[in-house]
Design a protein around this motif. Structure first.
Motif, PDB file in Angstrom:
ATOM      1  N   TYR A 176       0.847  -1.187   0.000  1.00  0.00           N
ATOM      2  CA  TYR A 176       0.000   0.000   0.000  1.00  0.00           C
ATOM      3  C   TYR A 176       0.885   1.241   0.000  1.00  0.00           C
ATOM      4  O   TYR A 176       2.107   1.131   0.103  1.00  0.00           O
ATOM      5  N   ARG A 177       0.265   2.396  -0.126  1.00  0.00           N
ATOM      6  CA  ARG A 177       1.029   3.648  -0.170  1.00  0.00           C
ATOM      7  C   ARG A 177       1.194   4.207   1.234  1.00  0.00           C
ATOM      8  O   ARG A 177       0.238   4.218   2.018  1.00  0.00           O
ATOM      9  N   VAL A 178       2.387   4.688   1.536  1.00  0.00           N
ATOM     10  CA  VAL A 178       2.636   5.318   2.837  1.00  0.00           C
ATOM     11  C   VAL A 178       1.923   6.672   2.861  1.00  0.00           C
ATOM     12  O   VAL A 178       2.006   7.426   1.896  1.00  0.00           O
ATOM     13  N   ARG A 179       1.219   6.954   3.966  1.00  0.00           N
ATOM     14  CA  ARG A 179       0.545   8.255   4.104  1.00  0.00           C
ATOM     15  C   ARG A 179       1.397   9.192   4.948  1.00  0.00           C
ATOM     16  O   ARG A 179       2.209   8.770   5.761  1.00  0.00           O
ATOM     17  N   ARG A 180       1.140  10.478   4.751  1.00  0.00           N
ATOM     18  CA  ARG A 180       1.825  11.484   5.550  1.00  0.00           C
ATOM     19  C   ARG A 180       0.805  12.450   6.122  1.00  0.00           C
ATOM     20  O   ARG A 180      -0.108  12.876   5.411  1.00  0.00           O
ATOM     21  N   ASP A 183      -1.212  11.941   9.030  1.00  0.00           N
ATOM     22  CA  ASP A 183      -2.389  11.390   9.723  1.00  0.00           C
ATOM     23  C   ASP A 183      -2.684  12.222  10.968  1.00  0.00           C
ATOM     24  O   ASP A 183      -1.758  12.655  11.662  1.00  0.00           O
ATOM     25  N   TRP A 216      -7.081  10.431   8.000  1.00  0.00           N
ATOM     26  CA  TRP A 216      -5.861   9.930   7.360  1.00  0.00           C
ATOM     27  C   TRP A 216      -5.234  10.989   6.477  1.00  0.00           C
ATOM     28  O   TRP A 216      -5.935  11.741   5.793  1.00  0.00           O
ATOM     29  N   GLU A 225      -1.783  10.147   0.648  1.00  0.00           N
ATOM     30  CA  GLU A 225      -0.867   9.078   0.228  1.00  0.00           C
ATOM     31  C   GLU A 225       0.337   9.679  -0.476  1.00  0.00           C
ATOM     32  O   GLU A 225       0.204  10.644  -1.233  1.00  0.00           O
ATOM     33  N   THR A 226       1.503   9.112  -0.214  1.00  0.00           N
ATOM     34  CA  THR A 226       2.716   9.529  -0.921  1.00  0.00           C
ATOM     35  C   THR A 226       2.999   8.519  -2.038  1.00  0.00           C
ATOM     36  O   THR A 226       2.262   7.537  -2.195  1.00  0.00           O
ATOM     37  N   ASP A 227       4.074   8.757  -2.780  1.00  0.00           N
ATOM     38  CA  ASP A 227       4.478   7.799  -3.820  1.00  0.00           C
ATOM     39  C   ASP A 227       5.259   6.624  -3.235  1.00  0.00           C
ATOM     40  O   ASP A 227       5.595   5.685  -3.948  1.00  0.00           O
ATOM     41  N   GLU A 243       4.593   0.886   0.643  1.00  0.00           N
ATOM     42  CA  GLU A 243       4.891   0.184   1.887  1.00  0.00           C
ATOM     43  C   GLU A 243       4.901  -1.317   1.640  1.00  0.00           C
ATOM     44  O   GLU A 243       3.929  -1.885   1.125  1.00  0.00           O
TER      45      GLU A 243
END
Ligand SMILES: [Zn+2]
Length: 291
Positions: free
Chosen positions: A159-163, A165, A175, A178-180, A183
């Motif tokens: 999945y994509r790491v979020r920044r 939250d 939430w 999502e970043t590029d 994970e």
């Protein structure tokens, strides 16, 4: 870097965190005895490389810059054997204790060391002690790192790491974006250190020293469930040379690899999985057999 060969039964990514003494430096345990526990990692790496070579298994080694500079020959041997080398701090620093500029400097230095070792910049990252922070995620994005393997939000799916939250006590989680960064999740249940390593801290004791066969039975359970229930799933397993490198544990590792062979899974480097995901390959399709 090669890509993965599609296998509906799924993939297992073996990863080895070659921490050396840096793991003990992080805890300010720098007397000769804990340092020697780290030194043992360098004894174990050639054993692990021979084991992987005998079976033609590709793997990913997360190596702190400090280890690369302390053990250049062992680190070089990892690269020469065709394994992936990825970031793991310079001296296994705990990210939660670092200011932004300090962490940026450590990040840059670690990339430089691995770039020099491999001839290409690293594409993956695992936070020392699994402690990923928003600040660290910002640095992963800033440096164009393709994947992280520190979080535990899934077991078989990328999945994509979020920044950013937000978790207010007064309401539901909000939430972040999502970043590029992809994970490739880990879990303490798939990590040899917590099962096997005996450590005394000032206020607690980590007993470890379990039979490796019991640990591998848990690992097999996760992989077998994935094969049955998930198509093209990915299961990431974390080892530490200084932990898994003892005779009885290496023997158990070999027996476990035989079991995985019977389950029909493939082995892949994490960077190859991340690249396949980024290229649009569907991974972790659940349920495998829609009813
Ligand atoms: Zn580590």
């Amino acid at each position: 870097m090669s890509s993965i060969v599609p296998n509906e039964n799924g993939y297992v990514c073996l990863s080895f965190d070659f921490d050396g003494p840096s793991l003990w430096m992080q805890r300010r345990m720098t007397t000769p005895t804990p340092v020697s526990r780290g030194e043992f990692g360098a004894v174990a790496v050639p054993r692990i490389l021979r084991l992987l070579a005998r079976r033609g298994i590709p793997a990913t080694f997360f190596i702190p810059g400090h280890t690369v500079e302390t053990y250049p020959d062992e680190s070089r041997a990892v690269v020469d054997a065709g394994h992936e080398v990825a970031l793991h701090g310079y001296a296994h620093e705990l990210n939660t204790t670092l200011g932004e500029e300090e962490e940026r400097a450590i990040f840059g230095r670690s990339i430089e060391v691995l770039d020099k070792l491999c001839g290409t910049p690293p594409t993956g990252y695992r936070a020392p002690s699994g402690e990923l922070t928003d600040q660290t995620i910002g640095l992963l994005v800033e440096h164009g790192i393709a994947y992280d393997s520190s979080l535990m939000g899934h077991d078989y799916r990328r999945y994509r790491v979020r920044r950013g939250d937000a978790l207010p006590a007064s309401g539901p989680a909000a939430w972040g974006a999502e970043t590029d960064v992809v994970e490739l999740p880990m879990s303490w249940t798939l990590d040899d250190y917590v099962y096997l390593e005996f450590v005394t801290f000032r206020r607690m004791l980590m007993p470890g020293l379990r039979r490796p066969e019991d640990m591998f039975a848990n690992f097999t359970g996760d992989v077998a469930w994935m094969v049955r229930e998930v198509a093209h799933g990915v299961c990431n397993v974390v080892f530490h040379p200084q932990v898994i490198g003892r005779g009885h544990r290496l023997a158990a590792l070999e027996a476990w690899l035989d079991e995985l062979g019977e389950l029909g899974v493939s082995f892949a480097r994490m960077g190859d999985v991340a690249a396949a995901f980024a290229a649009g390959t569907e991974l972790g399709i659940e349920p495998r057999h829609p009813c």
